[in-house]
Design a protein around this motif. Structure first.
Motif, PDB file in Angstrom:
ATOM      1  N   LEU A 135       0.803  -1.211   0.000  1.00 22.87           N
ATOM      2  CA  LEU A 135       0.000   0.000   0.000  1.00 22.87           C
ATOM      3  C   LEU A 135       0.846   1.277   0.000  1.00 22.87           C
ATOM      4  CD1 LEU A 135      -2.900  -1.172   2.313  1.00 22.87           C
ATOM      5  CD2 LEU A 135      -3.137  -0.378  -0.054  1.00 22.87           C
ATOM      6  N   PRO A 136       1.908   1.383   0.817  1.00 24.23           N
ATOM      7  CA  PRO A 136       2.738   2.595   0.722  1.00 24.23           C
ATOM      8  C   PRO A 136       3.299   2.820  -0.669  1.00 24.23           C
ATOM      9  CG  PRO A 136       3.234   1.420   2.747  1.00 24.23           C
ATOM     10  CD  PRO A 136       2.343   0.521   1.936  1.00 24.23           C
ATOM     11  N   ASP A 137       3.743   1.743  -1.333  1.00 20.23           N
ATOM     12  CA  ASP A 137       4.273   1.889  -2.690  1.00 20.23           C
ATOM     13  C   ASP A 137       3.183   2.358  -3.645  1.00 20.23           C
ATOM     14  OD1 ASP A 137       6.792   1.059  -1.928  1.00 20.23           O
ATOM     15  OD2 ASP A 137       6.417  -1.041  -2.437  1.00 20.23           O
ATOM     16  N   TYR A 138       1.972   1.832  -3.475  1.00 22.77           N
ATOM     17  CA  TYR A 138       0.884   2.243  -4.354  1.00 22.77           C
ATOM     18  C   TYR A 138       0.518   3.712  -4.141  1.00 22.77           C
ATOM     19  CZ  TYR A 138      -3.653   2.961  -6.386  1.00 22.77           C
ATOM     20  OH  TYR A 138      -4.689   3.505  -7.103  1.00 22.77           O
ATOM     21  N   ILE A 139       0.484   4.150  -2.891  1.00 22.77           N
ATOM     22  CA  ILE A 139       0.146   5.553  -2.613  1.00 22.77           C
ATOM     23  C   ILE A 139       1.220   6.474  -3.186  1.00 22.77           C
ATOM     24  CG2 ILE A 139      -0.241   7.230  -0.756  1.00 22.77           C
ATOM     25  CD1 ILE A 139      -1.339   4.792   0.885  1.00 22.77           C
ATOM     26  N   ARG A 140       2.483   6.068  -3.063  1.00 23.66           N
ATOM     27  CA  ARG A 140       3.548   6.865  -3.689  1.00 23.66           C
ATOM     28  C   ARG A 140       3.393   6.882  -5.213  1.00 23.66           C
ATOM     29  NH1 ARG A 140       6.847   5.190   1.024  1.00 23.66           N
ATOM     30  NH2 ARG A 140       7.032   3.098   0.162  1.00 23.66           N
ATOM     31  N   TRP A 141       2.888   5.782  -5.773  1.00 23.49           N
ATOM     32  CA  TRP A 141       2.637   5.745  -7.212  1.00 23.49           C
ATOM     33  C   TRP A 141       1.549   6.745  -7.592  1.00 23.49           C
ATOM     34  CZ3 TRP A 141      -1.680   4.456 -10.162  1.00 23.49           C
ATOM     35  CH2 TRP A 141      -1.452   4.309 -11.546  1.00 23.49           C
ATOM     36  N   GLU A 142       0.516   6.879  -6.774  1.00 27.43           N
ATOM     37  CA  GLU A 142      -0.522   7.871  -7.055  1.00 27.43           C
ATOM     38  C   GLU A 142       0.045   9.293  -6.996  1.00 27.43           C
ATOM     39  OE1 GLU A 142      -4.792   5.802  -6.000  1.00 27.43           O
ATOM     40  OE2 GLU A 142      -3.976   7.271  -4.584  1.00 27.43           O
ATOM     41  N   LEU A 143       0.949   9.542  -6.049  1.00 26.54           N
ATOM     42  CA  LEU A 143       1.617  10.849  -6.009  1.00 26.54           C
ATOM     43  C   LEU A 143       2.403  11.091  -7.291  1.00 26.54           C
ATOM     44  CD1 LEU A 143       3.007  11.075  -2.351  1.00 26.54           C
ATOM     45  CD2 LEU A 143       1.178  12.454  -3.343  1.00 26.54           C
ATOM     46  N   MET A 144       3.066  10.045  -7.777  1.00 27.22           N
ATOM     47  CA  MET A 144       3.825  10.158  -9.026  1.00 27.22           C
ATOM     48  C   MET A 144       2.893  10.453 -10.188  1.00 27.22           C
ATOM     49  SD  MET A 144       6.216   7.267 -10.887  1.00 27.22           S
ATOM     50  CE  MET A 144       6.867   6.733  -9.310  1.00 27.22           C
ATOM     51  N   LEU A 145       1.742   9.818 -10.190  1.00 31.94           N
ATOM     52  CA  LEU A 145       0.767  10.058 -11.254  1.00 31.94           C
ATOM     53  C   LEU A 145       0.307  11.516 -11.244  1.00 31.94           C
ATOM     54  CD1 LEU A 145      -2.075   7.846 -12.510  1.00 31.94           C
ATOM     55  CD2 LEU A 145      -2.691  10.104 -11.654  1.00 31.94           C
ATOM     56  N   LEU A 146       0.018  12.051 -10.064  1.00 32.91           N
ATOM     57  CA  LEU A 146      -0.379  13.459  -9.965  1.00 32.91           C
ATOM     58  C   LEU A 146       0.725  14.369 -10.504  1.00 32.91           C
ATOM     59  CD1 LEU A 146      -2.075  13.356  -6.453  1.00 32.91           C
ATOM     60  CD2 LEU A 146      -3.216  14.008  -8.583  1.00 32.91           C
ATOM     61  N   THR A 147       1.970  14.053 -10.179  1.00 31.94           N
ATOM     62  CA  THR A 147       3.094  14.853 -10.658  1.00 31.94           C
ATOM     63  C   THR A 147       3.199  14.787 -12.179  1.00 31.94           C
ATOM     64  OG1 THR A 147       4.330  14.534  -8.607  1.00 31.94           O
ATOM     65  CG2 THR A 147       5.595  15.161 -10.552  1.00 31.94           C
ATOM     66  N   ASP A 148       3.086  13.591 -12.733  1.00 38.85           N
ATOM     67  CA  ASP A 148       3.196  13.441 -14.188  1.00 38.85           C
ATOM     68  C   ASP A 148       2.080  14.164 -14.932  1.00 38.85           C
ATOM     69  OD1 ASP A 148       5.437  11.866 -13.833  1.00 38.85           O
ATOM     70  OD2 ASP A 148       4.809  10.379 -15.314  1.00 38.85           O
ATOM     71  N   LEU A 149       0.927  14.298 -14.285  1.00 38.58           N
ATOM     72  CA  LEU A 149      -0.190  14.987 -14.915  1.00 38.58           C
ATOM     73  C   LEU A 149      -0.143  16.492 -14.688  1.00 38.58           C
ATOM     74  CD1 LEU A 149      -3.160  12.552 -14.165  1.00 38.58           C
ATOM     75  CD2 LEU A 149      -1.875  12.800 -16.288  1.00 38.58           C
ATOM     76  N   GLY A 150       0.865  16.958 -13.938  1.00 38.48           N
ATOM     77  CA  GLY A 150       1.013  18.388 -13.704  1.00 38.48           C
ATOM     78  C   GLY A 150       0.385  18.891 -12.433  1.00 38.48           C
ATOM     79  N   TYR A 151       0.020  17.967 -11.516  1.00 40.68           N
ATOM     80  CA  TYR A 151      -0.633  18.364 -10.269  1.00 40.68           C
ATOM     81  C   TYR A 151       0.189  17.920  -9.058  1.00 40.68           C
ATOM     82  CZ  TYR A 151      -4.525  18.532 -13.591  1.00 40.68           C
ATOM     83  OH  TYR A 151      -5.317  18.786 -14.678  1.00 40.68           O
ATOM     84  N   GLY A 152       1.493  18.001  -9.166  1.00 41.46           N
ATOM     85  CA  GLY A 152       2.368  17.496  -8.118  1.00 41.46           C
ATOM     86  C   GLY A 152       2.211  18.229  -6.798  1.00 41.46           C
ATOM     87  N   LEU A 153       2.362  17.494  -5.712  1.00 43.20           N
ATOM     88  CA  LEU A 153       2.335  18.061  -4.367  1.00 43.20           C
ATOM     89  C   LEU A 153       3.749  18.418  -3.945  1.00 43.20           C
ATOM     90  CD1 LEU A 153      -0.375  16.492  -4.645  1.00 43.20           C
ATOM     91  CD2 LEU A 153      -0.238  16.019  -2.204  1.00 43.20           C
ATOM     92  N   ASP A 154       3.875  19.437  -3.116  1.00 44.69           N
ATOM     93  CA  ASP A 154       5.182  19.823  -2.581  1.00 44.69           C
ATOM     94  C   ASP A 154       5.243  19.392  -1.120  1.00 44.69           C
ATOM     95  OD1 ASP A 154       7.536  20.898  -1.766  1.00 44.69           O
ATOM     96  OD2 ASP A 154       7.055  22.969  -2.266  1.00 44.69           O
ATOM     97  N   LEU A 155       5.889  18.257  -0.879  1.00 44.42           N
ATOM     98  CA  LEU A 155       6.005  17.713   0.475  1.00 44.42           C
ATOM     99  C   LEU A 155       7.409  17.892   1.023  1.00 44.42           C
ATOM    100  CD1 LEU A 155       4.058  14.357  -0.076  1.00 44.42           C
ATOM    101  CD2 LEU A 155       3.152  16.618   0.481  1.00 44.42           C
ATOM    102  N   SER A 156       8.202  18.755   0.402  1.00 43.20           N
ATOM    103  CA  SER A 156       9.610  18.875   0.764  1.00 43.20           C
ATOM    104  C   SER A 156       9.866  19.855   1.901  1.00 43.20           C
ATOM    105  CB  SER A 156      10.430  19.292  -0.457  1.00 43.20           C
ATOM    106  OG  SER A 156       9.994  20.566  -0.936  1.00 43.20           O
TER     107      SER A 156
END
Length: 268
Positions: A133-154
């Motif tokens: 599940l953690p890997d899948y959730i990180r994959w969803e974050l990657m998908l958002l980034t690739d679509l131009g909707y990336g989150l800034d968690l840094s």
């Protein structure tokens, strides 16, 4: 026109007499559809189950035609996940999100490579499914980034610090630290530690929080901007993980309407 490549089956629907229209995800050709002659026949139906890894071949006279798809089984993910409800929910959610969020024929090699190891391990050992599940959730974050909707968690949107980040603004997608978040905790999205530190331990409450976080931005940006709902399979995954965490205590929507954000965060 013709190509051959490893592919993940995202969907296949009956069409005509024994045929099917299938959608696959490849590294180079992105989300790609095609007609599968005999796709619902006894000999082929198992190949075209969502989540399977196949060796796909697409042919068409012209590049913009639907074309014909054929495939050979490489890894029967769907069959392996069938006996594990959580694995099946994760598999269905991943295929539905990729199939409905990604633009047609637009390459997203990172997403293909990121999803591949998740599906390869899915269903092999039911007790190990939650660990994916953690890997899948990180994959969803990657998908958002690739679509131009990336989150800034840094770093914190207001103070700039990179330590002690505990929440995310549902408006800006930027992280905030505990001190800034405290007065607004009920209006912010919790940020589980495993999304900041890959080595951090996590459990059902963290996974539910992670799915709630990515789900909010999927609903608003990846699907909402096109006036489409989040796929039902993705909602079912969230419900199943929420039940593992604390039955009845994790609502699917943020309470109280559009959340507010800490003063100054938008311009931070």
């Amino acid at each position: 026109m013709e190509w051959q490549a490893p592919a993940i089956v995202l969907d296949a629907r009956p069409y005509g007499e024994g045929g099917a229209v299938a959608v696959v995800l490849t590294e180079t050709h992105g989300r790609h559809g095609g007609m599968v002659h005999g796709g619902t026949s006894r000999g082929q139906v198992a190949v075209w189950q969502a989540g399977n890894l196949i060796e796909a071949r697409w042919r068409a006279r012209l590049a913009d035609q639907l074309g014909n798809l054929s495939g050979e089984m490489v890894h029967a993910t769907a069959a392996l996940a069938m006996e594990d409800p959580l694995a099946l929910a994760l598999l269905s959610a991943a295929c539905a999100v990729a199939g409905e969020a990604l633009p047609e024929r637009e390459p997203h090699p990172r997403l293909f490579r990121g999803l591949l190891p998740i599906l390869a391990r899915l269903g092999a050992q039911p007790a190990a499914t939650p660990e994916l599940l953690p890997d899948y959730i990180r994959w969803e974050l990657m998908l958002l980034t690739d679509l131009g909707y990336g989150l800034d968690l840094s770093r914190c949107a207001q103070t700039g610090v990179s330590e002690g980040l505990t929440h995310v603004s549902p408006r800006t997608g930027r992280a905030v630290c505990a001190a800034v978040a405290e007065p607004y905790r009920d209006r912010l999205l919790p940020l589980p530690a495993f999304l900041r530190d890959a080595e951090a331990a996590s459990g059902p409450e963290d996974w539910a929080a992670g799915l709630r976080l990515t789900g909010h931005f999927l609903a608003r940006d990846a699907f909402g901007t096109r006036h489409r709902p989040v796929p039902a399979a993705r909602e079912m995954l969230y419900d199943r993980v929420s039940a593992l965490a604390a039955p009845g205590e994790l609502p699917g929507e943020l309470p109280g309407g559009p959340p507010e954000v800490p003063p100054g965060e938008v311009s931070a």
